[in-house]
Design a protein around this motif. Structure first.
Motif, PDB file in Angstrom:
ATOM      1  N   TRP A 391       0.818  -1.223   0.000  1.00 51.25           N
ATOM      2  CA  TRP A 391       0.000   0.000   0.000  1.00 51.25           C
ATOM      3  C   TRP A 391       0.849   1.270   0.000  1.00 51.25           C
ATOM      4  CZ3 TRP A 391      -3.825  -2.603  -1.394  1.00 51.25           C
ATOM      5  CH2 TRP A 391      -4.336  -3.695  -0.704  1.00 51.25           C
ATOM      6  N   ARG A 392       1.685   1.442  -0.985  1.00 51.90           N
ATOM      7  CA  ARG A 392       2.591   2.595  -1.004  1.00 51.90           C
ATOM      8  C   ARG A 392       1.891   3.914  -1.297  1.00 51.90           C
ATOM      9  NH1 ARG A 392       7.779   1.769  -0.460  1.00 51.90           N
ATOM     10  NH2 ARG A 392       8.423  -0.397  -0.251  1.00 51.90           N
ATOM     11  N   ASP A 393       0.678   3.879  -1.799  1.00 52.16           N
ATOM     12  CA  ASP A 393      -0.001   5.127  -2.131  1.00 52.16           C
ATOM     13  C   ASP A 393      -0.848   5.677  -0.994  1.00 52.16           C
ATOM     14  OD1 ASP A 393      -1.715   2.969  -2.358  1.00 52.16           O
ATOM     15  OD2 ASP A 393      -2.879   3.833  -3.993  1.00 52.16           O
ATOM     16  N   ILE A 394      -0.906   4.977   0.142  1.00 52.46           N
ATOM     17  CA  ILE A 394      -1.674   5.502   1.280  1.00 52.46           C
ATOM     18  C   ILE A 394      -1.122   6.865   1.702  1.00 52.46           C
ATOM     19  CG2 ILE A 394      -2.116   5.200   3.758  1.00 52.46           C
ATOM     20  CD1 ILE A 394      -2.470   2.263   3.296  1.00 52.46           C
ATOM     21  N   LYS A 395      -2.040   7.781   1.971  1.00 48.94           N
ATOM     22  CA  LYS A 395      -1.641   9.109   2.421  1.00 48.94           C
ATOM     23  C   LYS A 395      -1.965   9.358   3.890  1.00 48.94           C
ATOM     24  CE  LYS A 395      -1.954  11.286  -2.117  1.00 48.94           C
ATOM     25  NZ  LYS A 395      -2.508  12.407  -2.924  1.00 48.94           N
ATOM     26  N   SER A 396      -2.916   8.605   4.424  1.00 50.31           N
ATOM     27  CA  SER A 396      -3.318   8.812   5.816  1.00 50.31           C
ATOM     28  C   SER A 396      -3.671   7.471   6.439  1.00 50.31           C
ATOM     29  CB  SER A 396      -4.523   9.763   5.870  1.00 50.31           C
ATOM     30  OG  SER A 396      -4.905  10.024   7.205  1.00 50.31           O
ATOM     31  N   LEU A 437      -0.926  -3.495   8.061  1.00 48.59           N
ATOM     32  CA  LEU A 437      -0.813  -4.724   8.837  1.00 48.59           C
ATOM     33  C   LEU A 437      -0.580  -4.478  10.318  1.00 48.59           C
ATOM     34  CD1 LEU A 437      -0.488  -7.803   9.152  1.00 48.59           C
ATOM     35  CD2 LEU A 437       1.890  -7.541   8.381  1.00 48.59           C
ATOM     36  N   ASN A 438       0.293  -3.555  10.662  1.00 51.04           N
ATOM     37  CA  ASN A 438       0.656  -3.358  12.065  1.00 51.04           C
ATOM     38  C   ASN A 438      -0.499  -2.831  12.915  1.00 51.04           C
ATOM     39  OD1 ASN A 438       3.194  -4.233  11.420  1.00 51.04           O
ATOM     40  ND2 ASN A 438       4.161  -2.223  11.496  1.00 51.04           N
ATOM     41  N   TYR A 439      -1.512  -2.277  12.287  1.00 56.36           N
ATOM     42  CA  TYR A 439      -2.673  -1.766  13.015  1.00 56.36           C
ATOM     43  C   TYR A 439      -3.928  -2.616  12.798  1.00 56.36           C
ATOM     44  CZ  TYR A 439      -0.202   2.745  13.721  1.00 56.36           C
ATOM     45  OH  TYR A 439       0.678   3.730  14.088  1.00 56.36           O
ATOM     46  N   ALA A 440      -3.816  -3.717  12.081  1.00 58.76           N
ATOM     47  CA  ALA A 440      -4.991  -4.491  11.679  1.00 58.76           C
ATOM     48  C   ALA A 440      -5.755  -5.022  12.886  1.00 58.76           C
ATOM     49  CB  ALA A 440      -4.574  -5.649  10.783  1.00 58.76           C
ATOM     50  N   HIS A 441      -7.068  -5.121  12.717  1.00 57.86           N
ATOM     51  CA  HIS A 441      -7.910  -5.684  13.774  1.00 57.86           C
ATOM     52  C   HIS A 441      -7.859  -7.200  13.776  1.00 57.86           C
ATOM     53  CE1 HIS A 441     -11.202  -6.087  16.600  1.00 57.86           C
ATOM     54  NE2 HIS A 441     -11.800  -6.928  15.762  1.00 57.86           N
ATOM     55  N   GLY A 442      -7.839  -7.787  12.587  1.00 53.19           N
ATOM     56  CA  GLY A 442      -7.806  -9.240  12.479  1.00 53.19           C
ATOM     57  C   GLY A 442      -8.996  -9.829  11.761  1.00 53.19           C
ATOM     58  N   ASP A 443      -9.986  -8.985  11.438  1.00 53.76           N
ATOM     59  CA  ASP A 443     -11.169  -9.470  10.726  1.00 53.76           C
ATOM     60  C   ASP A 443     -11.103  -9.176   9.232  1.00 53.76           C
ATOM     61  OD1 ASP A 443     -11.429  -6.696  10.970  1.00 53.76           O
ATOM     62  OD2 ASP A 443     -13.613  -6.771  11.192  1.00 53.76           O
ATOM     63  N   GLU A 444     -10.009  -8.572   8.770  1.00 48.83           N
ATOM     64  CA  GLU A 444      -9.898  -8.169   7.385  1.00 48.83           C
ATOM     65  C   GLU A 444      -9.403  -9.334   6.510  1.00 48.83           C
ATOM     66  OE1 GLU A 444      -8.448  -4.792  10.153  1.00 48.83           O
ATOM     67  OE2 GLU A 444      -8.052  -6.936   9.881  1.00 48.83           O
ATOM     68  N   PRO A 445      -9.908  -9.459   5.272  1.00 50.19           N
ATOM     69  CA  PRO A 445      -9.434 -10.515   4.377  1.00 50.19           C
ATOM     70  C   PRO A 445      -7.943 -10.365   4.067  1.00 50.19           C
ATOM     71  CG  PRO A 445     -11.428  -9.472   3.518  1.00 50.19           C
ATOM     72  CD  PRO A 445     -10.951  -8.627   4.661  1.00 50.19           C
ATOM     73  N   LEU A 446      -7.291 -11.473   3.775  1.00 51.44           N
ATOM     74  CA  LEU A 446      -5.861 -11.434   3.467  1.00 51.44           C
ATOM     75  C   LEU A 446      -5.558 -10.520   2.288  1.00 51.44           C
ATOM     76  CD1 LEU A 446      -4.708 -15.165   3.865  1.00 51.44           C
ATOM     77  CD2 LEU A 446      -4.436 -13.285   5.486  1.00 51.44           C
ATOM     78  N   THR A 447      -6.460 -10.463   1.313  1.00 55.61           N
ATOM     79  CA  THR A 447      -6.220  -9.620   0.147  1.00 55.61           C
ATOM     80  C   THR A 447      -6.189  -8.141   0.499  1.00 55.61           C
ATOM     81  OG1 THR A 447      -8.602  -9.663  -0.320  1.00 55.61           O
ATOM     82  CG2 THR A 447      -7.203 -11.242  -1.511  1.00 55.61           C
ATOM     83  N   ARG A 448      -6.862  -7.761   1.582  1.00 51.76           N
ATOM     84  CA  ARG A 448      -6.872  -6.355   1.991  1.00 51.76           C
ATOM     85  C   ARG A 448      -5.717  -6.025   2.923  1.00 51.76           C
ATOM     86  NH1 ARG A 448      -8.343  -5.788  -2.108  1.00 51.76           N
ATOM     87  NH2 ARG A 448      -7.692  -3.674  -1.635  1.00 51.76           N
ATOM     88  N   VAL A 449      -5.040  -7.043   3.425  1.00 53.27           N
ATOM     89  CA  VAL A 449      -3.891  -6.828   4.302  1.00 53.27           C
ATOM     90  C   VAL A 449      -2.584  -6.961   3.515  1.00 53.27           C
ATOM     91  CG1 VAL A 449      -2.644  -7.690   6.327  1.00 53.27           C
ATOM     92  CG2 VAL A 449      -5.142  -7.624   6.332  1.00 53.27           C
ATOM     93  N   TYR A 450      -2.469  -8.044   2.757  1.00 58.34           N
ATOM     94  CA  TYR A 450      -1.238  -8.298   2.003  1.00 58.34           C
ATOM     95  C   TYR A 450      -1.329  -7.861   0.546  1.00 58.34           C
ATOM     96  CZ  TYR A 450       0.080 -11.121   6.041  1.00 58.34           C
ATOM     97  OH  TYR A 450       0.387 -11.546   7.316  1.00 58.34           O
ATOM     98  N   GLY A 451      -2.524  -7.525   0.078  1.00 57.27           N
ATOM     99  CA  GLY A 451      -2.703  -7.077  -1.291  1.00 57.27           C
ATOM    100  C   GLY A 451      -2.968  -8.233  -2.235  1.00 57.27           C
ATOM    101  N   ALA A 452      -4.003  -8.096  -3.059  1.00 55.95           N
ATOM    102  CA  ALA A 452      -4.359  -9.174  -3.983  1.00 55.95           C
ATOM    103  C   ALA A 452      -3.240  -9.465  -4.971  1.00 55.95           C
ATOM    104  CB  ALA A 452      -5.648  -8.801  -4.727  1.00 55.95           C
ATOM    105  N   SER A 453      -2.470  -8.456  -5.344  1.00 57.15           N
ATOM    106  CA  SER A 453      -1.397  -8.662  -6.317  1.00 57.15           C
ATOM    107  C   SER A 453      -0.164  -9.315  -5.697  1.00 57.15           C
ATOM    108  CB  SER A 453      -1.004  -7.323  -6.954  1.00 57.15           C
ATOM    109  OG  SER A 453      -0.441  -6.448  -5.978  1.00 57.15           O
TER     110      SER A 453
END
Length: 479
Positions: A391-396, A437-453
């Motif tokens: 997620w290199r394009d995150i701004k906030s 990842l370091n702030y994740a709750h734990g209910d998020e799909p792997l694709t949204r944490v590690y990226g589908a690509s």
């Protein structure tokens, strides 16, 4: 489903082995100075890693505090051969719910791996796997050097690095993992190997974004930089009345497209239990001289803050300020997060209103909602395929740090957080959630944490380096 099955089998195998004499099992294979204690021993609390949050916390039957890398190799080999789940930790700042699945396990306390070496001539910093951000500040300052770090001094540097690593110098130098040059890592086989762009480059790619899934890092070498502004930063803190909050959100919105690299914004919503008032605040950090920061401060002064303080401090002092309260242990910290690209004042006003109502109706709740706004200019210069970080394009970076003591609040806090997370997602600038990842709750799909690509390659590497899933209980990669 596969991940849950693998975890269930691992935990079941430990349950069947609870009568093991752990001291006898491990003591003959580790150094004399290595400490071993079971949960029934009087010194267990001194050997086991401390835990920051009691929310969904792991539990341990035995703790081992190794002295060196060879000890860790032996511990991993023995634990794996006996099907004993283990978790290597330092100060226990991982907050997601998956840690609660680690029960009656083995804790490997990395606290003795605390060496710090600065090679100023070659711009290199080498640390042990048990070093915190706070422990590198003085050695770097004495050498006239700096590195991008997290904002809390008590957080383990390596653990934060492999999930990304964000902080106020990010705009100038990128993510902490962008400074990582090489690591020594104990693999699932108990081998101690080097991972870098030259040696085991596939593993080095994987650990920079998903590292906890691949081994225990015993030491890490980073690139460091000459100090910016002789190590001094401008830190300003503004409090705004709720009636002026919209003007603050609009100010932040004006920097959605372009945030200067030296500048960082840290807005927050909190609550004063003494006055029973919601507080809206904004921290401003400028990595440079006051004269260069002044135009931004002048803009904020025109918005009508109820109070403000501006000071020039060292980066070491800044992180001490940020760490006040952040390193306290014992509360239930139930985090939720979201990566954002846009600021929508209407949404934030709605969020402020809902949080105010929640504060009033839940007296034990003392959580906060905060954002970390850093320029992504430096990290966007790194090629997308350079690391597994997605997620290199995150701004906030949004963080709900839901802190409270009463477990009865869990359901209400979860309902609020999920509702507000969804609301902010809808106007935050991304069609799908981007989860740090370091702030994740734990209910998020792997694709949204590690990226589908990135996930397909990570799964291949997980199967290669950790086929039996002995690592990565915090956010396991299946295959």
């Amino acid at each position: 489903m596969l991940t849950q099955l693998i975890q269930a089998l691992a935990f079941a195998s430990l349950t069947s082995a609870v009568n093991i004499n752990y001291t006898a099992l491990f003591s003959q294979s580790v150094s004399p100075g290595t400490e071993i204690a079971t949960v029934y021993d009087p010194d267990f609390a001194e050997v086991v890693s401390p835990r920051w949050s009691v929310y969904h916390a792991p539990t341990f039957e035995v703790a081992i505090k190794p002295v060196n890398e060879a000890d860790i190799q032996a511990i991993v080999r023995i634990a794996a051969s006996h099907k004993i789940p283990f978790l290597a930790t330092l100060n226990g700042h991982g907050g997601n719910i998956n840690y609660g699945r680690v029960q009656k396990a083995l804790n490997i306390n990395l606290g003795s791996l605390n060496s710090v070496h600065v090679d100023a001539k070659n711009d290199r910093l080498t640390i042990g796997g048990g070093v915190t951000f706070g422990q590198i500040s003085e050695p770097l300052a004495k050498a006239g050097k700096e590195i991008q770090t997290g904002n809390a001094v008590c957080v383990g540097m390596v653990g934060a690095t492999i999930g990304g690593g964000i902080g106020t110098l990010q705009g100038l130098h990128g993510l902490v993992l962008d400074a990582l040059l090489s690591v020594k890592i104990v693999t699932a086989k108990g081998d101690l190997i080097t991972a870098s762009k030259v040696e085991n480059p596939d593993l080095f790619w994987a650990i920079r974004g998903a590292g906890a899934n691949f081994g225990i890092i015993t030491s890490a070498t980073y690139q460091i930089f000459d100090q910016t502004n002789e190590g001094n930063v401008v830190f300003a803190h503004y409090n705004f009345p709720v009636t002026a909050s919209r003007s603050m959100w609009e100010f932040l919105q004006s920097y959605d497209e372009k945030l200067p690299p030296p500048l960082a914004f840290l807005p927050a919503i909190t609550y004063n239990r003494t006055t029973e008032q919601t507080l809206v605040s904004l921290g401003v950090v400028y990595s440079g001289p006051l004269a260069d920061a002044q135009p931004y401060l002048d803009q904020l002064a025109k918005l009508g803050p109820s109070s403000n303080v501006t000071q020039t401090v060292t980066t070491t002092q800044l992180h001490q300020i940020f760490s006040q309260g952040a390193c306290d242990r014992g509360a239930r910290h139930n985090p939720y997060t979201l990566g954002m690209r846009k600021t929508d004042p209407n949404t934030l006003e709605d969020v402020l209103s809902e949080m105010t109502e929640f504060y009033k109706t839940h007296p034990d709740y003392r959580g906060s909602l905060s954002f970390q706004r850093y320029s992504n200019e430096a990290m966007m210069k790194v090629p997308e395929d350079e690391t597994s970080y997605p997620w290199r394009d995150i701004k906030s970076y949004l963080l709900f740090d839901n802190a409270y003591t009463d477990p009865a609040l869990d359901a209400d806090v979860d309902d609020l957080s999920r509702s507000l997370r969804q609301k902010l997602q809808e106007t935050g600038g991304y069609s799908d959630p981007q989860i740090y990842l370091n702030y994740a709750h734990g209910d998020e799909p792997l694709t949204r944490v590690y990226g589908a690509s990135k996930l397909p390659r990570l799964r291949i590497l997980k199967k290669k380096w950790d086929p039996d899933h002995v690592f990565g209980f915090n956010y396991p990669i299946d295959y």
